[in-house]
Design an enzyme around this catalytic site. Structure first.
Site, PDB file in Angstrom:
ATOM      1  N   ALA A  22      23.266  64.641  34.024  1.00 55.19           N
ATOM      2  CA  ALA A  22      23.821  64.532  32.447  1.00 55.19           C
ATOM      3  C   ALA A  22      24.117  63.001  32.251  1.00 55.19           C
ATOM      4  CB  ALA A  22      25.027  65.380  32.220  1.00 55.19           C
ATOM      5  N   GLY A 102      38.133  63.251  43.561  1.00 52.31           N
ATOM      6  CA  GLY A 102      39.588  63.930  43.474  1.00 52.31           C
ATOM      7  C   GLY A 102      40.447  62.835  43.310  1.00 52.31           C
ATOM      8  N   GLY A 104      42.351  61.004  45.290  1.00 48.17           N
ATOM      9  CA  GLY A 104      42.216  59.794  45.946  1.00 48.17           C
ATOM     10  C   GLY A 104      41.240  58.515  45.327  1.00 48.17           C
ATOM     11  N   THR A 126      36.496  67.856  42.274  1.00 48.21           N
ATOM     12  CA  THR A 126      37.075  68.133  43.464  1.00 48.21           C
ATOM     13  C   THR A 126      37.277  69.926  43.519  1.00 48.21           C
ATOM     14  OG1 THR A 126      39.011  68.130  44.532  1.00 48.21           O
ATOM     15  CG2 THR A 126      39.421  67.531  42.334  1.00 48.21           C
ATOM     16  N   ILE A 127      37.099  70.232  44.429  1.00 51.37           N
ATOM     17  CA  ILE A 127      37.237  71.867  44.315  1.00 51.37           C
ATOM     18  C   ILE A 127      38.900  72.250  44.260  1.00 51.37           C
ATOM     19  CG2 ILE A 127      35.378  72.422  45.912  1.00 51.37           C
ATOM     20  CD1 ILE A 127      37.485  72.854  48.259  1.00 51.37           C
ATOM     21  N   ASP A 128      39.730  70.974  44.624  1.00 48.46           N
ATOM     22  CA  ASP A 128      41.330  71.504  44.688  1.00 48.46           C
ATOM     23  C   ASP A 128      41.977  71.693  43.214  1.00 48.46           C
ATOM     24  OD1 ASP A 128      40.802  70.836  47.397  1.00 48.46           O
ATOM     25  OD2 ASP A 128      41.522  69.104  47.412  1.00 48.46           O
ATOM     26  N   HIS A 252      35.316  74.254  55.290  1.00 50.06           N
ATOM     27  CA  HIS A 252      34.144  73.518  54.491  1.00 50.06           C
ATOM     28  C   HIS A 252      33.340  74.301  53.682  1.00 50.06           C
ATOM     29  CE1 HIS A 252      36.232  70.440  56.597  1.00 50.06           C
ATOM     30  NE2 HIS A 252      35.809  69.405  55.607  1.00 50.06           N
ATOM     31  N   GLN A 254      33.779  76.430  51.680  1.00 45.92           N
ATOM     32  CA  GLN A 254      34.005  76.701  50.174  1.00 45.92           C
ATOM     33  C   GLN A 254      33.773  75.449  49.313  1.00 45.92           C
ATOM     34  OE1 GLN A 254      38.557  77.966  50.228  1.00 45.92           O
ATOM     35  NE2 GLN A 254      38.025  76.939  52.148  1.00 45.92           N
TER      36      GLN A 254
HETATM   37  O1  F6P Z   1      39.526  67.553  48.661  1.00 40.20           O
HETATM   38  C1  F6P Z   1      38.616  68.440  48.924  1.00 40.20           C
HETATM   39  C2  F6P Z   1      39.088  69.053  50.231  1.00 40.20           C
HETATM   40  O2  F6P Z   1      38.038  69.875  50.748  1.00 40.20           O
HETATM   41  C3  F6P Z   1      40.486  69.437  50.250  1.00 40.20           C
HETATM   42  O3  F6P Z   1      40.638  70.998  50.051  1.00 40.20           O
HETATM   43  C4  F6P Z   1      40.510  69.370  51.652  1.00 40.20           C
HETATM   44  O4  F6P Z   1      41.868  69.183  52.199  1.00 40.20           O
HETATM   45  C5  F6P Z   1      39.934  68.075  52.325  1.00 40.20           C
HETATM   46  O5  F6P Z   1      38.944  67.898  51.425  1.00 40.20           O
HETATM   47  C6  F6P Z   1      39.213  68.216  53.612  1.00 40.20           C
HETATM   48  O6  F6P Z   1      38.509  67.062  53.792  1.00 40.20           O
HETATM   49  P1  F6P Z   1      37.562  66.671  54.834  1.00 40.20           P
HETATM   50  O7  F6P Z   1      36.159  67.109  54.192  1.00 40.20           O
HETATM   51  O8  F6P Z   1      37.583  64.912  55.079  1.00 40.20           O
HETATM   52  O9  F6P Z   1      37.622  67.252  56.075  1.00 40.20           O
END
Ligand code: F6P
Length: 322
Positions: A22, A102, A104, A126-128, A252, A254
């Site tokens: 987009a 996200g 960071g 971010t998925i969080d 991962h 998810q």
């Molecule tokens: O911030 C997204 C996330 O998937 C968090 O849920 C998880 O703690 C972290 O990233 C895992 O990070 P990495 O992909 O560096 O292992």
């Protein structure tokens, strides 16, 4: 012609491609040249950029991951690293930068904004779901949906064997994913970083459920609940209560997969809105959606204000699981 760069950084999230698409197409249609920065902030350090056009983002709206690639770049956390990034932006005559990621990633964007004169617009990718300034982050809905597929399948085997299953979900320090999948997946218990249910409380409730005739139980454990994760809880249930359980860490899984309609739409809307904010001269904000309305929140607020869990859902969890 103005130049607007786009990067994705940190953990990938489904719907990032919809946002990139987009932004690229809206920018092009408004006479702005879109530039892709590859591999997140690492690409700014290495001058790894590519000129994009509407065709570069064809066939991407339905794809998970990020076509721009991503990374966690520790070098960018240093002043020297950010100076190098700034040099790339200047060398490439970039006027604005859309940063998708996200907490960071957006914190990094704030630091970059202190030394670079261009406009910076953040997008919550971010998925969080742990960013203030947007009810939902891009990727969250898909991650919850994906986790639910797993939980529904585990329920079948848990029910057949009359077992307790502990399912660990992502979310870093936040329990948004855990609470939503617990409610939507019909879990008996949820362990959240925000609530800190004690071990004895959990074990007592599980034992009481078994005594009441519950065949199986599913406990959702947020990865931020405690450092040992679901494995540590299972070990205590076995050693202290003699209760056998099985553990599944979704991890991962998810983060992958085709984005849901909600994430495609959110990514698209926020990607386009970021370009409009750039055209309007805005900088230092995150584009988000709150109560159905597009809003621009200062990046410092987006990363530092605490978004609350849904307290009402939390309060009815026990009744739902009874
Ligand atoms: O911030 C997204 C996330 O998937 C968090 O849920 C998880 O703690 C972290 O990233 C895992 O990070 P990495 O992909 O560096 O292992």
């Amino acid at each position: 012609m103005k130049r607007l760069a786009i990067l994705t950084s940190g953990g990938d999230a489904p719907g990032m491609n919809a946002a990139i698409r987009a932004a690229v197409r809206l920018a092009s249609s408004r006479g702005i040249e879109p530039i892709g920065v590859m591999h997140g902030y690492q690409g700014l350090l290495n001058d790894d950029t590519v000129v994009l056009n509407p065709r570069s983002v064809s066939n991407t709206v339905q794809r998970g991951g990020t076509i721009l690639k991503t990374s966690r770049c520790s070098e960018f956390e240093s002043e020297a690293g950010r100076e190098r990034a700034k040099k790339t932006l200047e060398r490439r005559n970039i006027d604005g930068l859309i940063v998708i990621g996200g907490n960071g990633t957006l914190t990094g964007a704030i630091e970059l904004g202190r030394i670079w004169r261009g406009q910076i617009i953040g997008l919550p990718g971010t998925i969080d779901n742990d960013l203030a300034g947007s009810d939902f982050t891009i990727g969250y809905d898909t991650a919850v949906t994906t986790a639910l597929y797993g939980i529904d399948r585990i329920r079948d085997t848990a029910e057949s064997h009359e077992r307790v299953f502990l399912i660990e979900v992502m979310g870093r320090h936040a329990g948004f994913i855990a609470l939503d999948v617990a409610i939507a997946g019909g879990a008996e218990e949820v362990l959240l970083p925000e609530v800190k249910t004690g071990f004895n409380e959990l074990a007592d409730r599980l034992m009481a459920g078994i005594a009441r005739g519950k065949g199986s139980s599913i406990v959702i454990v947020a990865e931020g609940y405690d450092s040992g994760g679901a494995e540590a809880v299972a070990e205590r249930l076995r050693s202290q209560r003699g209760l056998e359980s099985r553990v599944l860490v979704l991890g991962h899984l998810q983060r992958g997969g085709s984005p849901t309609a909600a994430d495609r739409l959110l990514g698209t809307e926020l990607g386009a809105y970021a370009v409009d904010l750039f055209i309007g001269g805005t900088t230092g904000v995150m584009a988000g959606k709150v109560n159905g309305r597009l809003v621009a929140t200062p990046l410092v607020e987006a990363v530092s204000l605490k978004k609350p869990l849904n307290r009402y859902m939390l309060s009815i969890m026990d009744a739902l699981a009874s």
